[in-house]
Write an enzyme that holds these catalytic residues in place. Sequence first.
Site, PDB file in Angstrom:
ATOM      1  N   ARG A 121       0.708  -1.276  -0.022  1.00  0.00           N
ATOM      2  CA  ARG A 121       0.019   0.203  -0.107  1.00  0.00           C
ATOM      3  C   ARG A 121       0.987   1.136  -0.070  1.00  0.00           C
ATOM      4  NH1 ARG A 121      -4.832  -0.924   4.191  1.00  0.00           N
ATOM      5  NH2 ARG A 121      -5.560   1.245   3.228  1.00  0.00           N
ATOM      6  N   ILE A 156      -5.732   7.159   5.217  1.00  0.00           N
ATOM      7  CA  ILE A 156      -4.572   6.723   5.674  1.00  0.00           C
ATOM      8  C   ILE A 156      -3.467   7.211   4.839  1.00  0.00           C
ATOM      9  CG2 ILE A 156      -5.338   5.472   7.739  1.00  0.00           C
ATOM     10  CD1 ILE A 156      -4.108   2.987   5.969  1.00  0.00           C
ATOM     11  N   HIS A 175      -7.553   7.914  11.581  1.00  0.00           N
ATOM     12  CA  HIS A 175      -7.322   6.364  11.218  1.00  0.00           C
ATOM     13  C   HIS A 175      -5.864   6.118  11.333  1.00  0.00           C
ATOM     14  CE1 HIS A 175     -11.793   5.301   9.987  1.00  0.00           C
ATOM     15  NE2 HIS A 175     -11.506   5.250  11.324  1.00  0.00           N
ATOM     16  N   CYS A 193       6.109   1.791  17.621  1.00  0.00           N
ATOM     17  CA  CYS A 193       6.885   0.789  18.039  1.00  0.00           C
ATOM     18  C   CYS A 193       6.197  -0.152  18.849  1.00  0.00           C
ATOM     19  CB  CYS A 193       8.246   1.105  18.816  1.00  0.00           C
ATOM     20  SG  CYS A 193       9.244  -0.004  19.455  1.00  0.00           S
ATOM     21  N   THR A 230     -17.604   9.589   1.593  1.00  0.00           N
ATOM     22  CA  THR A 230     -17.846   8.668   2.500  1.00  0.00           C
ATOM     23  C   THR A 230     -19.125   8.033   2.704  1.00  0.00           C
ATOM     24  OG1 THR A 230     -17.608   8.185   5.087  1.00  0.00           O
ATOM     25  CG2 THR A 230     -17.982  10.493   4.265  1.00  0.00           C
ATOM     26  N   CYS A 265     -16.443  13.518  -6.462  1.00  0.00           N
ATOM     27  CA  CYS A 265     -16.049  14.722  -5.584  1.00  0.00           C
ATOM     28  C   CYS A 265     -15.068  15.475  -6.517  1.00  0.00           C
ATOM     29  CB  CYS A 265     -15.411  13.948  -4.450  1.00  0.00           C
ATOM     30  SG  CYS A 265     -16.409  12.818  -3.583  1.00  0.00           S
TER      31      CYS A 265
END
Length: 310
Positions: free
Chosen positions: A105, A142, A158, A166, A250, A293
């Site tokens: 990703r 994200i 998110h 970590c 959304t 959009c």
Amino acid sequence: MCLFQFTARRLVSQAHCGLKASSSKKQKFCLEMARPSSNMADFREVFAKAKHIAIITGAGVSAESGVPTFRGAGGFWRKWQAQDLATPGAFARNPSRVWEFYHYRREVMLSKHPNPAHIAIAECEKRLSKQGRSVVVITQNIDELHRKAGTKHLLEIHGSLFKTRCTSCGNVAANYKSPICPALAGKGAPDPDTEDAAIPVEDLPQCEEDGCQGLLRPHVVWFGEALDPGVLTAVEKELDICDLCLVVGTSSVVYPAAMFAPQVSARGVPVAEFNMETTPATNRFRFHFSGPCGTTLPPALARHETEIIS
């Protein structure tokens, strides 16, 4: 949790609209709310007067930049969907596979760019800030495309693909390395016939804090995890002061974000939805604009003729 409970109370109180019609005024209000307007001129009048605009964005905005959503039919990486991999349990069982997924990703995002919707939002924020007005973007995405477009006031509820946390010391850090570690170079292919790389834990991304070297994980909110309370508090403050709210790309089905705009609408603030199709929340909003959009948002956020540019 505080925001969730607060939002839920408002949402429940609004959900009773139509069930308790004790007066003709209430009935009229509910009927009007059931038919959101698509009149752009009317929206533009509201926009011209707004001082604090909250823009809630979701996967639909990123999809127009070609970002995979891993949702719905065909939304697979190899033979798994996101909910199979984006969990603490999946990471505990097979951190190599989960890191392959997120490495893929991250690498995909290197070829993706902000689309006209991202750019319109960023330009609107910059322009309105010179007029003493504010824009905040509250995103479920994200991928950092809003940041790439130039958005400054950004709440990523998110997390981010380009931050790590970590698992030992908890340190959160930005990380734009490509690949994120040598062992992941060339790995992460999405083809269902691809074998897992089975990378040893010690070769996966490691913490660089002095004396730590703990296993890193993506700094994103996984299924089954709570949202950062600090981010939620910031979101609540922005929603409490906004006098116009936009819901962009959304589906309004992922909680608690799905309740943000209905919460705002419940206190009488205009909400405008920009989406390819209607959602479960559409009838709670004053405006709905159907379509991509990147097509509907730029004219909506363009400079209004009444704006004074210093």
